[in-house]
Design a protein around this motif. Structure first.
Motif, short mmCIF file in Angstrom:
data_model
loop_
_atom_site.label_atom_id
_atom_site.label_comp_id
_atom_site.label_asym_id
_atom_site.label_seq_id
_atom_site.Cartn_x
_atom_site.Cartn_y
_atom_site.Cartn_z
N SER A 213 1.39 -1.34 -0.13
CA SER A 213 -0.13 -0.39 -0.47
C SER A 213 1.28 1.11 -0.17
O SER A 213 2.01 0.98 -0.08
CB SER A 213 -0.97 -0.19 1.28
OG SER A 213 -0.29 0.01 2.03
N ILE A 214 0.37 2.64 -0.15
CA ILE A 214 1.48 4.04 -0.64
C ILE A 214 1.57 3.57 1.34
O ILE A 214 2.08 4.09 1.50
CB ILE A 214 0.59 5.08 -0.57
CG1 ILE A 214 -0.37 4.63 -1.89
CG2 ILE A 214 1.18 6.11 -0.77
CD1 ILE A 214 -1.16 5.38 -2.68
N GLY A 215 0.80 3.64 2.12
CA GLY A 215 1.62 3.83 3.88
C GLY A 215 2.59 2.69 3.59
O GLY A 215 3.68 3.39 4.86
N GLN A 218 5.42 4.54 2.75
CA GLN A 218 6.34 5.75 2.97
C GLN A 218 6.80 5.02 4.19
O GLN A 218 8.00 5.98 4.51
CB GLN A 218 4.74 6.62 3.51
CG GLN A 218 4.09 6.78 2.68
CD GLN A 218 4.80 7.89 1.48
OE1 GLN A 218 5.28 9.21 1.31
NE2 GLN A 218 4.01 7.76 -0.04
N ARG A 219 6.45 4.50 4.53
CA ARG A 219 7.41 3.96 6.11
C ARG A 219 8.68 3.09 5.41
O ARG A 219 9.44 2.87 6.54
CB ARG A 219 6.53 3.00 6.36
CG ARG A 219 5.34 4.13 7.14
CD ARG A 219 5.05 2.67 8.70
NE ARG A 219 3.24 2.18 7.86
CZ ARG A 219 2.81 2.01 8.03
NH1 ARG A 219 1.53 3.35 7.65
NH2 ARG A 219 1.72 1.26 7.02
N ASN A 280 0.02 0.95 -9.26
CA ASN A 280 0.22 1.27 -8.03
C ASN A 280 1.23 1.65 -7.11
O ASN A 280 1.79 2.99 -6.63
CB ASN A 280 -1.04 1.02 -6.73
CG ASN A 280 -2.36 1.40 -7.36
OD1 ASN A 280 -2.60 2.48 -8.37
ND2 ASN A 280 -2.77 0.35 -7.02
N GLU A 283 3.30 4.79 -9.23
CA GLU A 283 2.37 5.88 -8.25
C GLU A 283 3.02 6.45 -6.89
O GLU A 283 2.72 7.66 -6.57
CB GLU A 283 0.72 5.43 -8.36
CG GLU A 283 0.22 6.82 -8.41
CD GLU A 283 -1.74 6.70 -8.91
OE1 GLU A 283 -1.71 7.80 -9.83
OE2 GLU A 283 -2.16 5.81 -8.94
N ILE A 287 4.51 9.99 -5.69
CA ILE A 287 4.31 10.70 -4.44
C ILE A 287 4.99 10.53 -2.86
O ILE A 287 4.73 11.22 -1.87
CB ILE A 287 2.54 10.73 -4.29
CG1 ILE A 287 2.26 8.68 -4.22
CG2 ILE A 287 2.08 10.63 -5.54
CD1 ILE A 287 1.46 8.75 -4.22
N SER A 288 5.72 9.86 -3.33
CA SER A 288 6.33 9.99 -2.36
C SER A 288 7.31 11.34 -1.10
O SER A 288 7.28 11.65 -2.12
CB SER A 288 7.20 8.09 -1.70
OG SER A 288 8.46 8.71 -2.83
N LYS A 289 7.83 10.97 -0.41
CA LYS A 289 8.20 12.55 0.16
C LYS A 289 10.19 12.56 -0.51
O LYS A 289 10.62 11.75 -1.28
CB LYS A 289 8.68 12.03 1.60
CG LYS A 289 8.90 13.78 2.52
CD LYS A 289 8.89 12.93 3.42
CE LYS A 289 9.47 12.01 4.45
NZ LYS A 289 9.90 12.83 5.90
N ARG A 290 10.38 13.60 -1.34
CA ARG A 290 10.67 14.18 -1.81
C ARG A 290 12.23 13.95 -1.04
O ARG A 290 12.24 14.61 -0.68
CB ARG A 290 10.78 15.31 -2.84
CG ARG A 290 9.72 14.94 -3.36
CD ARG A 290 9.57 16.41 -3.75
NE ARG A 290 8.31 16.46 -5.33
CZ ARG A 290 7.56 17.34 -5.18
NH1 ARG A 290 8.14 18.27 -6.09
NH2 ARG A 290 6.48 17.12 -6.24
N GLU A 330 -0.12 10.09 -16.41
CA GLU A 330 0.32 10.45 -15.07
C GLU A 330 1.45 10.36 -14.51
O GLU A 330 1.93 11.43 -13.98
CB GLU A 330 -1.29 10.30 -14.73
CG GLU A 330 -1.83 11.75 -14.88
CD GLU A 330 -3.34 11.37 -13.77
OE1 GLU A 330 -4.25 11.57 -14.72
OE2 GLU A 330 -2.75 11.02 -13.04
N ARG A 334 4.27 12.47 -12.94
CA ARG A 334 4.46 13.00 -12.02
C ARG A 334 5.82 12.77 -11.52
O ARG A 334 6.23 13.09 -9.86
CB ARG A 334 3.87 11.99 -10.72
CG ARG A 334 2.55 13.08 -10.63
CD ARG A 334 1.16 12.11 -8.85
NE ARG A 334 0.15 12.42 -9.52
CZ ARG A 334 -0.94 11.72 -9.60
NH1 ARG A 334 -0.27 10.27 -9.64
NH2 ARG A 334 -2.11 11.36 -9.62
#
Lengths: 617, 385
Positions: A213-215, A218-219, A280, A283, A287-290, A330, A334
């Motif tokens: 998942s996106i979450g 991120q971790r 996904n 994607e 969108i993760s932290k830069r 897209e 991004r």
């Protein structure tokens, strides 16, 4: 010749005989695993009944047409099961061992004779699926009549494989034809989609496509994510160019021209969800932290996807798959945006890198190394980045009211690409930061050595890379060279003016009434000062480090050129005065050779043992 | 005349006055924002006065209702971005409590993105159900209804109903397998059909847990806070959580066991009232239906299930020919089911696009907020020399 009615009766009997809801025998066997005759009889029976259905009017509610209508349903239910069964027996995940990373043209021939060991060293590239060896070996052992895997090429990078042997494809098509003609297209599509989708899922597992998942993403730690991106890129190429393309081809083979876009519907049922799942991941990355260290992997991902876009467009060309094409496009933009953001982030981080602890010995600061490595990588990626970076850096005092911020006059660098301007800006910013860091040295001389070292390092790095040099330009390179030479000069002044002052002529001669000569006291003071200062400087600056051999030698020579003649001349003029006094050894501690040797200790980064310098004079 | 002091204080006074006016405008903007949200949300319960009488209000938790809800959310999000995030002095973002609240809001956004993806898959499942229902509709619309038609319809409806009522846990069990076993025909109901509905996330991911994490730290602001921004941020987060929660309750998605029937929303705000009312209603329904499994509260799903059950009953007792009252009953049910299929077909496509739009906006909003935070950080972190 039989009467039409008789034929119809027989047909119905055949169909009823295979009704698995009433016959044990019908449940126990599959038509399409029996002999060809059996299969043909059944299909013919279905055709017969279908033909009859078409010739009567729908609203006939006599018993006969009701029975026929019922027979059709029984036949369709049976065919649905047969269809499913054939599909399920060919639902193994895709063969990955024979696919290389670049999916270069390969001829994949029958593997029936390959040894087990070849499969056990399965290519780690694609990760490990749970049932890896079972499937591939299973495929070998099944002894199907045609296990030849031939690859087709419809575009230069797409490789379609046969997912199902051609005789089974033929059977499937026979069934599909009947189901669609009878109006049972929905059932057909659903069965097809559900079995093929789970085949795609198991191929995904084998290729190492994960369900994150996106979450989750991120971790993850960057090192972990880095590896996953690489793995994803390899997997995505196979998924789009081989897996999805092959599924599409399979749909075409089975459903083409059977009407009502069945081939497209089946294809979508099969791959839409997996495709979304695949993209996904990309994607989520976009969108993760830069943070700056991600830049190059993000560029890899961007390039890989950009490269895949034409294939994505080819495989997903139908209207119903528009959303997938849109999503992919897209994501690419991004990623581009993220890359741009990371470059800015990097520039800012270099400017504000806050460490105040001075690097011992004035040597190369880790920041300098990091930045120059980063810049080198940027020049490696200049093709992609050159296209993405379309505007120059934000320079000047935008971020602070304080006038002491770096600035860049763009006019100095006319004609350079935006990316090149960014690179130059980064170097400007780095220097600015280094200047600030140099102020933490208590000793000015050391500060100058530090600046000299670091800017020299920058110059060397640029010279060492033709791409970098070309981008930054010789004009600026010259400027940088001037800067480190300037720092060297400043060092000279800071350290040696004082020392050499001891060796000056003025103030030693007395013009007085009692003697015209040299003041012995003053002379002794001079010698003592010189010795003390030199010893101090020698001890301290031996610990300093100029890592670049040539630069170090140059500076040593430069020191010698001023020191040695001055001392030689001083000694020459005044040593007799000392030697005629008491304890000359207290005052003349160094011979010229001693000094020459001592200079060689400077900037070596090693402590000198003072006592070893003691020489009797 | 010495130009110093008098002029200085005069100019000072002007700029203070200017700041004050600007400040008042800002406060007004924020209050307008809250009012707009309150108005829009109450439209969910009572349609606006100028709606023509012929348009019935959307049934809560129908597809049309969700489309409206998402529309409202997108408007709120746009206003939130303009009024709260952009074009204002963002220095306050770095101070307490916003320095904590804004990152929390961003974290909720990330969870919302995952939920959007799960909902997208859920919509696919709903389409799948619709297609099954469509088979039944097509067969039972044949005149006259024969045994073949009925059996076909029953087969489709059986599949539909077991898909709707299957338990989440049981479904996970199936998706674990990668090799479908060679099948006999009577296994068709289990193999293939449910495996096709595999989930996009790892087994440990749970929509219910995501919602819980999103709502657990949503604390009511205590007021008396100088920037006036805390309440709008709280508002946006609350609306976000509410929208996500409703979608998860209605649309099938991965692992909803444990979805709370209750959301903490403070009664003191006018905009919270409609949400509280709705959430109570939805919560009640959820508690009733939770035991039944994955189908979710979407009105159309409920109707499909009910009609499906009735039609299966009819199919079980079918004798040719169907006549009179029975025929009328069946026709009515089939027509109703056909209508639901039609509504689902159109509505779900549109809803899917809205969810993707929602996803996009949340991504962009998050990126822009992060940008603003970055800028402010740069401005306040001195270049360290």
């Amino acid at each position: 010749m039989e009467s039409p009615d008789n034929g119809l009766q027989k047909a119905q009997q055949i169909v009823l005989r295979w009704d698995s809801t009433v016959s044990e025998d019908a449940r126990a066997r599959m038509i399409f695993q029996s002999d060809r005759q059996e299969i043909n009889d059944y299909l013919q029976a279905v055709d017969e009944i279908q033909h009859f259905m078409e010739s009567i009017t729908v609203s006939d509610d006599d018993q006969k047409s009701q029975k026929v209508n019922s027979a059709i349903q029984i036949a369709m239910a049976r065919l649905e099961d047969e269809f499913r069964n054939i599909l399920i027996s060919h639902a193994a995940p895709i063969e990955t061992e024979s696919l290389t990373e670049s999916i270069s043209p390969i001829h994949m021939s029958s593997r029936a004779s390959s040894s087990l060991s070849e499969f056990n060293d399965s290519d780690d590239y694609f990760g490990r699926g749970e049932d890896d060896s079972v499937h591939t070996i299973g495929n070998l052992v099944r002894g199907e009549s045609s296990t030849t895997i031939t690859s087709y090429r419809s575009t230069s990078s797409i490789r379609e494989m046969d997912l199902i042997p051609s005789d089974s494809v033929y059977d499937l098509r026979c069934i599909a034809e009947r189901m669609i003609t009878a109006g049972y297209i929905r059932e057909c599509v659903q069965v097809y989609g559900s079995v093929r989708k789970s085949a795609v899922d198991s191929s995904f597992k084998k290729l190492g496509v994960e369900k994150l998942s996106i979450g989750d993403i991120q971790r993850l730690q960057w090192e972990v994510l880095n590896a996953k991106i690489g793995k994803w890129i390899r997997a995505a190429k196979v998924c789009v160019r081989v897996l999805f393309a092959s599924e599409k081809r399979l749909c075409n083979l089975i459903f083409e021209d059977l009407g009502t876009d069945a081939d497209d519907a089946c294809f979508m049922e099969t791959v839409k969800a997996p495709a979304i799942q695949l993209f996904n991941f990309a994607e989520a990355i976009s969108i993760s932290k830069r943070s700056p260290e991600k830049l190059f992997k993000i560029l890899d991902l961007h390039d890989a996807l950009l490269d895949l876009l034409p294939d994505i467009d080819a495989v997903f060309e139908s209207k119903s798959s528009e959303s997938i094409r849109v999503q992919a496009t897209e994501i690419v933009s991004r990623l581009a945006e993220a890359a741009r953001g990371m470059l800015s982030e990097f520039e800012n981080a270099v400017l504000r890198e806050p460490s105040k602890v001075p690097v011992p010995g004035g040597t190369i600061h880790p920041l300098t190394r990091y930045v120059m490595n980063y810049i080198s990588l940027i020049s490696d990626y200049k093709q992609t980045l050159g296209e993405l970076i379309v505007s120059g850096p934000t320079t000047g005092s935008r971020y602070s009211d304080d006038s002491s911020t770096p600035d860049m006059d763009v006019a100095d660098h006319e004609g350079r690409s935006p990316l090149a301007l960014h690179l130059i800006w980064i170097i400007i910013v780095l220097q600015f930061n280094l200047e600030g860091k140099s102020k933490h040295y208590k000793d000015n001389s050391l500060a100058y050595v530090f600046i000299m070292n670091n800017i020299h390092y920058i110059v060397q790095k640029i010279k060492g890379s033709p791409e970098l040099r070309e981008m930054i330009g010789d004009g600026y390179l010259k400027k940088l060279t001037g800067k480190y030479r300037q720092a060297a000069t400043k060092y000279q002044r800071a350290t040696w003016v004082g020392v050499l002052y001891c060796l000056r002529d003025e103030g030693l001669h007395m013009t007085g009434s009692f003697s015209s000569g040299v003041s012995k006291t003053a002379l002794r003071e001079r010698f003592k000062s010189f010795n003390a200062m030199f010893e101090e400087v020698h001890k301290m600056q031996a610990l300093w480090l100029i890592p670049d051999t040539q630069l170090r030698e140059e500076l040593q020579i430069s020191i010698s050129e001023r020191l040695i003649p001055a001392y030689r001349s001083f000694l020459g003029r005044f040593r007799t005065h000392i030697e005629h006094g008491r304890h000359p050894e207290n005052y003349i501690k160094y011979s010229v050779e001693d000094l020459e040797m001592a200079v060689l200790d400077f900037f070596e980064g090693n402590a000198v043992n003072q006592h070893s310098r003691r020489r009797s004079n | 005349m010495p130009p110093t002091d008098n002029q200085g204080s005069f100019l000072n006074r002007i700029s203070i006055r200017r700041n004050q006016v600007a400040y008042e405008h800002e406060i007004e903007d924020l209050e307008q924002f809250q009012k707009h949200v309150a108005d829009r949300l109450s439209e969910l319960i009572h349609p606006p006065e100028d709606t023509p009488a012929a348009d019935p209000p959307e049934t809560t938790l129908s597809i049309a209702w969700f489309r409206k809800l998402l529309d409202i959310f997108l408007c709120c999000e746009a206003e939130f971005k303009t009024v709260v995030i952009m074009g204002r002095d963002a220095n306050s973002f770095l101070k307490s409590p916003l320095d904590r609240l804004i990152p929390e809001h961003l974290d909720r956004s990330v969870k919302a993105l995952d939920i959007c993806n799960a909902i997208t898959q859920g919509i696919e499942l709903l389409q799948h159900w619709r297609k099954l229902a469509q088979i039944a509709v097509d067969s039972l619309q044949q005149k006259p209804i024969g045994e073949g038609h009925v059996k076909r319809a029953k087969k489709a409806l059986d599949t539909l109903l077991s898909s709707i009522t299957i338990d989440d846990k049981e479904n996970h069990h199936h998706t674990g397998k990668s090799t479908p076993a060679p099948t006999k025909s009577n296994n068709h109901a289990t193999i293939g059909n449910f495996k096709s509905l595999s989930y996009p996330f790892a087994r440990s991911w749970s929509a219910a847990k995501q919602i819980q994490a999103m709502s657990s730290n949503l604390a009511t602001p205590r007021g008396g806070e100088p920037t006036g921004l805390v309440v709008p941020v709280y508002l946006m987060s609350s609306v976000l959580v509410f929208v996500m929660w409703s979608m998860v309750a209605a649309i099938p998605c991965q692992e909803r066991a444990g979805l709370g029937a209750h959301l903490q929303l403070s009664k003191q705000f006018s905009w919270a009232q409609p949400m509280i009312g709705l959430q109570e209603k939805i919560g009640e329904e959820w508690k009733k239906k939770e035991k039944k499994g994955r189908s979710g509260l979407l009105v159309e799903t409920q109707k499909l299930e009910k009609l499906g059950q009735n039609l299966v009953e009819f199919a079980d007792g079918f004798v040719f020919p169907v006549e009179g009252e029975k025929a009328e009953e069946v026709t009515e049910m089939v027509v109703e089911m056909a209508e639901i299929c039609r509504i689902m077909e159109e509505g779900l496509v549109a809803l899917d696009m809205q969810v993707r739009e929602l996803f996009s906006r949340i991504v962009r909003g998050r990126a822009e907020t992060l940008d603003v935070l970055d800028q402010v950080n740069k401005m306040t972190t001195p270049v360290p020399y």
